[in-house]
Design a protein around this motif. Structure first.
Motif, PDB file in Angstrom:
ATOM      1  N   THR A 127       0.822  -1.214   0.000  1.00 37.15           N
ATOM      2  CA  THR A 127       0.000   0.000   0.000  1.00 37.15           C
ATOM      3  C   THR A 127       0.856   1.264   0.000  1.00 37.15           C
ATOM      4  O   THR A 127       0.495   2.268  -0.614  1.00 37.15           O
ATOM      5  CB  THR A 127      -0.945   0.016   1.218  1.00 37.15           C
ATOM      6  OG1 THR A 127      -0.175  -0.104   2.426  1.00 37.15           O
ATOM      7  CG2 THR A 127      -1.940  -1.117   1.149  1.00 37.15           C
ATOM      8  N   HIS A 137       2.737   1.274  -3.778  1.00 39.50           N
ATOM      9  CA  HIS A 137       2.016   0.947  -5.015  1.00 39.50           C
ATOM     10  C   HIS A 137       2.089   2.067  -6.041  1.00 39.50           C
ATOM     11  O   HIS A 137       2.361   1.824  -7.227  1.00 39.50           O
ATOM     12  CB  HIS A 137       0.554   0.615  -4.703  1.00 39.50           C
ATOM     13  CG  HIS A 137      -0.265   0.350  -5.934  1.00 39.50           C
ATOM     14  ND1 HIS A 137      -1.016   1.315  -6.563  1.00 39.50           N
ATOM     15  CD2 HIS A 137      -0.433  -0.786  -6.661  1.00 39.50           C
ATOM     16  CE1 HIS A 137      -1.607   0.802  -7.616  1.00 39.50           C
ATOM     17  NE2 HIS A 137      -1.268  -0.475  -7.702  1.00 39.50           N
ATOM     18  N   ASN A 176       1.659  -7.476   0.458  1.00 37.87           N
ATOM     19  CA  ASN A 176       0.609  -7.101   1.410  1.00 37.87           C
ATOM     20  C   ASN A 176       0.982  -7.479   2.842  1.00 37.87           C
ATOM     21  O   ASN A 176       0.302  -8.265   3.506  1.00 37.87           O
ATOM     22  CB  ASN A 176      -0.712  -7.759   1.009  1.00 37.87           C
ATOM     23  CG  ASN A 176      -1.875  -7.263   1.846  1.00 37.87           C
ATOM     24  OD1 ASN A 176      -1.892  -6.109   2.250  1.00 37.87           O
ATOM     25  ND2 ASN A 176      -2.836  -8.132   2.104  1.00 37.87           N
TER      26      ASN A 176
END
Length: 430
Positions: free
Chosen positions: A199, A202, A221
């Protein structure tokens, strides 16, 4: 953004801080956000020193922090906060854990510096290795010495992932305050954000249109392993030892080096060819935000080492905010004993240090009342002997006595061998 424009950022209602072993400014930036303004930053590495100058108009003293020609600690007597991240190798689990016998060890010296500068508070951070049983006596000496100087001190193991950073990065932090402030000090409360490597990175991985950026983010992740800045003695910019590289590979990252560019549009699937991180990515994983607009001096390897060795700004900000709240008395007051629940780090060292002359092993065991047996006592004495001189006498009629001697570490001695070591190896000291 120009360095001049960056230097215009000033905290309001700030407290003063002198930072030793300041590195590339991770701790400095976090403390600035918490409300501290730097009176001085001291740093050995020329690239890190330039990084500090390029980003703020702080006074930066470049050189050996323990050399009187670099700066004058007495000129900063009464500063609100003395902070720093003294060298980690003496305590690192990945190293030999030489502690006080390591020429790079500055922790005990920093405590003596507290006696010279008389700051309102002290904040020092180091690696998790310092929290292990191996260094129980070392920690006990630190706490005892700070008490002699009039400070209430406590240690806490903090994980960067609990403060909005997408990596584990445990750091062992020491905070010491005067009694009036100490009763208002609360360690920052963990507040995990759930951020993962995927996250956080990205958008950067997708910035050149990589078609597999989403697939990579799903692979990544999870929280990343601790970034390792690396030693100047060997190797270039990579993500650490073999075990760390394997952990990064599980997140779809090639840890064998640092990339110059993010993946291009038609780069292969990360399961086939995992991408490497860029300097910008590493900085973000270490807690630098895009809005910080922090520039790092030097080439790729120098930049990576500065970032990898840094104290994450969000963690420094959290601790700094707690110290400032104690200064401002804006939090609940507590009884002092609650601040030092783990103040006895090595009861055997305490017995030795409070005994005038030698003491028999049997007497130590009796005082401990079964908490340790003879073999355990011998193991602890072996650990203590690595940082302190211990006279061990085996008596003809049976029995062993122990007598604690001098601390082996550097506390400011002008004739200490660490000065020659630093002078001869400055370019290789990490």
């Amino acid at each position: 953004m120009s360095a001049a424009h960056k230097s215009e950022k000033k905290p309001t209602n700030s407290y003063s801080v002198v930072e030793i072993c300041a590195g590339a400014g991770g701790q400095a930036l976090g403390l600035e956000k918490a409300g501290f303004e730097h009176s001085l930053a001291v740093e050995l590495d020329k690239f890190a020193s330039q990084t500090l100058r390029d980003n703020r108009d702080w006074e930066v003293a470049e050189g050996d922090v323990a050399n009187r020609s670099t700066w004058n600690p007495g000129a900063y007597e009464g500063v609100d906060l003395l902070a720093g991240g003294v060298p980690c190798p003496p305590f690192s689990i990945a190293g030999k854990q030489l502690g006080a016998s390591d020429e790079r060890d500055l922790f005990a010296w920093a405590i003596e510096l507290t006696g010279v500068m008389k700051p309102r508070a002290l904040m020092l951070e180091n690696v998790r290795g310092l929290s292990t049983p191996r260094f129980g006596a070392y920690r006990q000496r630190i706490l005892d010495r700070l008490a002699e100087l009039g400070y209430v001190a406590d240690w806490q193991l903090l994980h960067a992932s609990d403060f909005g950073v997408a990596q584990l990065r445990p750091r062992f932090v020491l905070v010491a305050l005067r009694e009036d402030d100490a009763s208002y000090f609360h360690w920052p409360v963990a507040s995990p954000t759930g951020l993962t490597v995927g996250t956080v990175l990205h958008d950067l991985m997708a910035s050149r249109g990589w078609v597999y950026a989403d697939a990579w983010a799903e692979m990544a992740n999870d929280i990343g392993p601790t970034l390792v800045g690396g030693s100047k003695k060997h190797g270039g910019a990579d993500l650490g030892p073999t075990r760390a590289k394997r952990a990064w590979l599980e997140l779809g990252v090639d840890g064998k080096g640092i990339a110059n560019e993010v993946p291009e549009r038609r780069a292969r699937h990360p399961k086939n060819v995992p991408p490497k991180l860029t300097i910008e990515m590493v900085a973000r994983l270490q807690g630098w935000a895009d809005e910080d607009e922090w520039d790092f001096a030097g080439g790729k390897t120098a930049k990576y080492r500065q970032i990898g060795n840094a104290f994450p700004p969000p963690v420094a900000q959290a601790v700094g905010t707690s110290i400032k709240a104690a200064f401002d008395k804006t939090v609940e007051k507590r009884d002092l004993p609650e601040l030092a629940t783990a103040s006895v780090h090595d009861p055997i060292y305490q017995i030795l240090s409070s005994t005038d002359g030698a003491i028999a092993a049997e007497k130590i065991l009796a005082i401990l009342n079964g908490a340790v047996d003879l073999s355990g006592l011998e193991r602890r004495i072996a650990h203590i002997s690595r940082d302190f001189a211990v006279d061990i006498a085996v008596h003809p009629k049976g029995g062993v006595t122990y007598e604690l001697g001098n601390f082996k570490g550097f506390t400011g001695q002008e004739d200490h061998h660490r000065h020659d070591y630093i002078a001869a190896n400055r370019s290789r000291v990490s």
